[in-house]
Motif scaffolding. Structure first.
Motif, mmCIF file in Angstrom:
data_model
loop_
_atom_site.group_PDB
_atom_site.id
_atom_site.type_symbol
_atom_site.label_atom_id
_atom_site.label_comp_id
_atom_site.label_asym_id
_atom_site.label_seq_id
_atom_site.Cartn_x
_atom_site.Cartn_y
_atom_site.Cartn_z
ATOM 1 N N TYR A 98 0.934 -1.366 -0.051
ATOM 2 C CA TYR A 98 0.002 0.075 -0.099
ATOM 3 C C TYR A 98 0.912 1.198 -0.021
ATOM 4 C CZ TYR A 98 -3.538 -3.247 0.976
ATOM 5 O OH TYR A 98 -4.499 -4.392 1.204
ATOM 6 N N PRO A 99 0.424 2.010 -0.880
ATOM 7 C CA PRO A 99 1.337 3.479 -0.564
ATOM 8 C C PRO A 99 1.549 4.238 0.528
ATOM 9 C CG PRO A 99 -1.010 3.957 -1.647
ATOM 10 C CD PRO A 99 -0.727 2.438 -1.313
ATOM 11 N N THR A 100 0.533 4.302 1.406
ATOM 12 C CA THR A 100 0.684 4.889 2.688
ATOM 13 C C THR A 100 0.057 4.004 3.809
ATOM 14 O OG1 THR A 100 -1.604 5.770 2.450
ATOM 15 C CG2 THR A 100 0.373 7.028 1.629
ATOM 16 N N GLY A 101 0.592 4.323 4.913
ATOM 17 C CA GLY A 101 0.108 3.651 6.206
ATOM 18 C C GLY A 101 1.234 3.381 7.189
ATOM 19 N N GLY A 102 2.409 3.925 6.739
ATOM 20 C CA GLY A 102 3.609 4.134 7.749
ATOM 21 C C GLY A 102 3.857 2.538 8.496
ATOM 22 N N HIS A 103 4.524 2.679 9.616
ATOM 23 C CA HIS A 103 4.798 1.438 10.260
ATOM 24 C C HIS A 103 3.906 1.057 11.363
ATOM 25 C CE1 HIS A 103 7.451 -1.603 11.455
ATOM 26 N NE2 HIS A 103 7.554 -1.442 12.602
ATOM 27 N N GLY A 104 3.542 0.167 11.831
ATOM 28 C CA GLY A 104 2.997 -0.267 12.906
ATOM 29 C C GLY A 104 1.356 -0.151 12.919
ATOM 30 N N PHE A 105 0.915 -0.123 11.460
ATOM 31 C CA PHE A 105 -0.528 0.287 11.657
ATOM 32 C C PHE A 105 -1.532 -0.686 12.073
ATOM 33 C CE2 PHE A 105 0.957 -1.468 7.324
ATOM 34 C CZ PHE A 105 0.383 -2.327 7.170
ATOM 35 N N ALA A 106 -1.136 -1.917 12.402
ATOM 36 C CA ALA A 106 -2.086 -2.973 12.875
ATOM 37 C C ALA A 106 -3.203 -3.119 12.082
ATOM 38 C CB ALA A 106 -2.200 -2.798 14.347
ATOM 39 N N PHE A 107 -4.626 -2.812 12.701
ATOM 40 C CA PHE A 107 -5.652 -3.025 11.791
ATOM 41 C C PHE A 107 -5.599 -2.099 10.857
ATOM 42 C CE2 PHE A 107 -7.164 -5.072 15.575
ATOM 43 C CZ PHE A 107 -7.921 -6.452 15.023
ATOM 44 N N GLY A 108 -5.264 -0.974 10.885
ATOM 45 C CA GLY A 108 -5.114 0.036 9.527
ATOM 46 C C GLY A 108 -6.237 1.093 9.692
ATOM 47 N N LEU A 109 -6.956 1.102 10.788
ATOM 48 C CA LEU A 109 -8.109 1.936 10.752
ATOM 49 C C LEU A 109 -7.679 3.382 10.582
ATOM 50 C CD1 LEU A 109 -10.009 0.139 13.838
ATOM 51 C CD2 LEU A 109 -10.324 -0.295 11.266
ATOM 52 N N GLY A 110 -8.464 3.765 9.782
ATOM 53 C CA GLY A 110 -8.144 5.370 9.549
ATOM 54 C C GLY A 110 -7.144 5.686 8.863
ATOM 55 N N LYS A 111 -6.398 4.555 8.141
ATOM 56 C CA LYS A 111 -4.982 4.692 7.513
ATOM 57 C C LYS A 111 -5.256 4.670 6.021
ATOM 58 C CE LYS A 111 -2.220 5.002 11.030
ATOM 59 N NZ LYS A 111 -1.027 5.889 11.013
ATOM 60 N N GLY A 112 -6.438 4.759 5.521
ATOM 61 C CA GLY A 112 -6.707 4.823 4.133
ATOM 62 C C GLY A 112 -6.750 3.186 3.393
ATOM 63 N N THR A 113 -6.287 3.163 2.205
ATOM 64 C CA THR A 113 -6.536 1.881 1.471
ATOM 65 C C THR A 113 -5.973 0.678 2.270
ATOM 66 O OG1 THR A 113 -4.459 2.118 0.283
ATOM 67 C CG2 THR A 113 -6.752 2.946 -0.715
ATOM 68 N N VAL A 114 -4.957 0.846 3.187
ATOM 69 C CA VAL A 114 -4.489 -0.277 3.852
ATOM 70 C C VAL A 114 -5.413 -0.763 4.976
ATOM 71 C CG1 VAL A 114 -3.385 1.033 6.073
ATOM 72 C CG2 VAL A 114 -2.191 -0.899 5.119
ATOM 73 N N GLU A 115 -6.394 -0.201 5.243
ATOM 74 C CA GLU A 115 -7.558 -0.767 5.867
ATOM 75 C C GLU A 115 -7.985 -2.087 5.539
ATOM 76 O OE1 GLU A 115 -10.981 1.318 7.616
ATOM 77 O OE2 GLU A 115 -9.942 3.270 7.478
ATOM 78 N N ASN A 116 -7.910 -2.286 4.215
ATOM 79 C CA ASN A 116 -8.419 -3.481 3.534
ATOM 80 C C ASN A 116 -7.711 -4.424 3.528
ATOM 81 O OD1 ASN A 116 -10.704 -4.253 1.741
ATOM 82 N ND2 ASN A 116 -9.065 -4.429 0.389
ATOM 83 N N TRP A 117 -6.607 -4.436 4.195
ATOM 84 C CA TRP A 117 -5.619 -5.711 4.242
ATOM 85 C C TRP A 117 -6.246 -6.851 4.943
ATOM 86 C CZ3 TRP A 117 -2.976 -8.588 7.931
ATOM 87 C CH2 TRP A 117 -3.162 -8.121 9.375
ATOM 88 N N ARG A 118 -7.034 -6.629 5.907
ATOM 89 C CA ARG A 118 -7.745 -7.821 6.602
ATOM 90 C C ARG A 118 -8.557 -8.629 5.665
ATOM 91 N NH1 ARG A 118 -10.543 -5.714 10.966
ATOM 92 N NH2 ARG A 118 -10.376 -3.630 9.763
ATOM 93 N N ASN A 119 -9.409 -7.816 4.885
ATOM 94 C CA ASN A 119 -10.215 -8.590 3.995
ATOM 95 C C ASN A 119 -9.456 -9.272 3.086
ATOM 96 O OD1 ASN A 119 -12.631 -7.407 5.067
ATOM 97 N ND2 ASN A 119 -12.337 -5.772 3.841
ATOM 98 N N GLU A 120 -8.169 -8.849 2.532
ATOM 99 C CA GLU A 120 -7.413 -9.707 1.520
ATOM 100 C C GLU A 120 -6.936 -10.949 2.446
ATOM 101 O OE1 GLU A 120 -7.016 -9.070 -1.611
ATOM 102 O OE2 GLU A 120 -7.818 -7.169 -1.664
ATOM 103 N N LEU A 121 -6.642 -10.621 3.654
ATOM 104 C CA LEU A 121 -5.878 -11.733 4.440
ATOM 105 C C LEU A 121 -7.092 -12.990 4.470
ATOM 106 C CD1 LEU A 121 -3.878 -13.312 6.260
ATOM 107 C CD2 LEU A 121 -4.751 -11.927 8.163
ATOM 108 N N LEU A 122 -8.231 -12.513 4.847
ATOM 109 C CA LEU A 122 -9.231 -13.693 4.971
ATOM 110 C C LEU A 122 -9.595 -14.466 3.859
ATOM 111 C CD1 LEU A 122 -11.991 -11.714 7.029
ATOM 112 C CD2 LEU A 122 -10.252 -13.301 7.811
ATOM 113 N N THR A 123 -9.557 -13.713 2.754
ATOM 114 C CA THR A 123 -9.742 -14.415 1.242
ATOM 115 C C THR A 123 -8.349 -15.410 1.287
ATOM 116 O OG1 THR A 123 -10.805 -12.546 0.467
ATOM 117 C CG2 THR A 123 -9.831 -14.511 -1.176
ATOM 118 N N TRP A 124 -7.435 -14.921 1.599
ATOM 119 C CA TRP A 124 -5.956 -15.981 1.344
ATOM 120 C C TRP A 124 -6.043 -16.932 2.315
ATOM 121 C CZ3 TRP A 124 -1.858 -17.009 4.509
ATOM 122 C CH2 TRP A 124 -0.729 -17.520 4.017
#
Length: 305
Positions: A273-299
């Motif tokens: 993801y282009p932004t999110g920084g370090h230590g974003f965990a769930f990524g809440l409020g961090k833009g598109t990186v918030e979606n990473w958990r949905n990608e993980l569940l699919t995987w």
């Protein structure tokens, strides 16, 4: 009023059945590679729970309701530069979230190498990680887990530990063994979230390296604890997630590991993801990186086959 009371009681009981947790020690008595000294674990609770000076490593096991359990389990290694554990932010919060998906979430409170009680600090985190994986398989039937569907999830330095376990699960030390140690420590899959991977590349996270192997390590130790150099065809399938603007652990760490997995023919899924920084965990409020958990569940669903 009476009807409302019973409604609330039912809701509370249902919630308690959905997620049950208990804590068990990894080792009986004094853990291996540790001296008996008067040291106490330190827990600081501010914005997040930070644990340091771990003396009694444990598993904190979160079990979803039996009706939704799918047989998968994930061992979670919180990050913290091998100096502290971000225990809720990158640990228990994720165990509870995994429970909602029918997955057993298990947080590993592993020992940190800066403790003066340890006799060989560099070996201790991996030793605890191996023991954790074996203990899950030892208790798999009781916890409703398929012993062939047990993965790891690690964040930052916890990602380094997860990748080290994934590549050095059969690393053996000359220590007393029990029946649990006879089981495999190889993860069936690996989830690495903004992981520290390399100790020798220019992207190395110096803080984690110094904490684990010291200020002036030998080239052998630098190579041994650089995950990209230890991948082979038996390394488990891996999911990687990282932000391009990570200033703490450069995204090149994930790129190096992904390239090594690809070269070895190991299935890998990388999400940048282009932004999110370090230590974003769930990524809440961090833009598109918030979606990473949905990608993980699919995987993760592909890991159930």
């Amino acid at each position: 009023m009476k009807k409302l009371f019973f409604t609330l009681l039912t809701l509370f009981s249902s919630h308690m059945l959905l997620a049950q947790n208990h804590i068990i020690p990894l080792w009986e008595g004094t853990p291996p590679l540790q001296k008996e000294v008067e040291l106490k674990e330190k827990i600081v609770q501010e914005d997040i729970v930070r644990i340091s000076n771990v003396q009694t490593p444990t598993l904190e096991v979160y079990l979803p309701a039996k009706s939704i359990r799918n047989g998968q389990a994930v061992l979670i290694f919180p990050g913290g530069g091998y100096r502290i554990l971000a225990y809720d932010w990158e640990g228990t919060d994720f165990a509870k979230w995994l429970n909602t998906q029918g997955i057993v979430g298990i947080v590993v409170k592993y020992r940190l190498p800066d403790s003066p009680s340890l006799t060989d600090p560099k070996e201790v985190p991996l030793l605890d990680a191996q023991r954790a994986m074996r203990m899950v398989r030892y208790n798999a039937e009781e916890w409703g887990i398929n012993p062939e569907k047990v993965g790891v999830m690690g964040f930052s330095a916890g990602g380094h530990l997860a990748s080290t376990l994934s590549t050095q699960y059969d690393h053996d030390l000359d220590l007393p063994k029990d029946t649990i140690d006879e089981l495999s420590a190889r993860p069936d899959f690996s989830v690495l979230v903004y992981p520290v991977i390399s100790f020798r590349d220019k992207s190395a996270h110096s803080g984690s390296s110094k904490a684990l192997i010291g200020e002036n390590p030998s080239q052998d130790f630098l190579d041994r604890f650089s995950g990209e150099l230890n991948v082979n065809a038996d390394t488990p399938p891996t999911f990687l997630v990282h932000a391009q603007d990570d200033k703490g652990v450069p995204v090149r760490n994930s790129l190096l590991y992904y390239e090594a997995l690809t070269d070895a023919g190991v299935p890998a899924s990388m999400h940048l993801y282009p932004t999110g920084g370090h230590g974003f965990a769930f990524g809440l409020g961090k833009g598109t990186v918030e979606n990473w958990r949905n990608e993980l569940l699919t995987w993760l669903k592909t890991m159930q086959d």
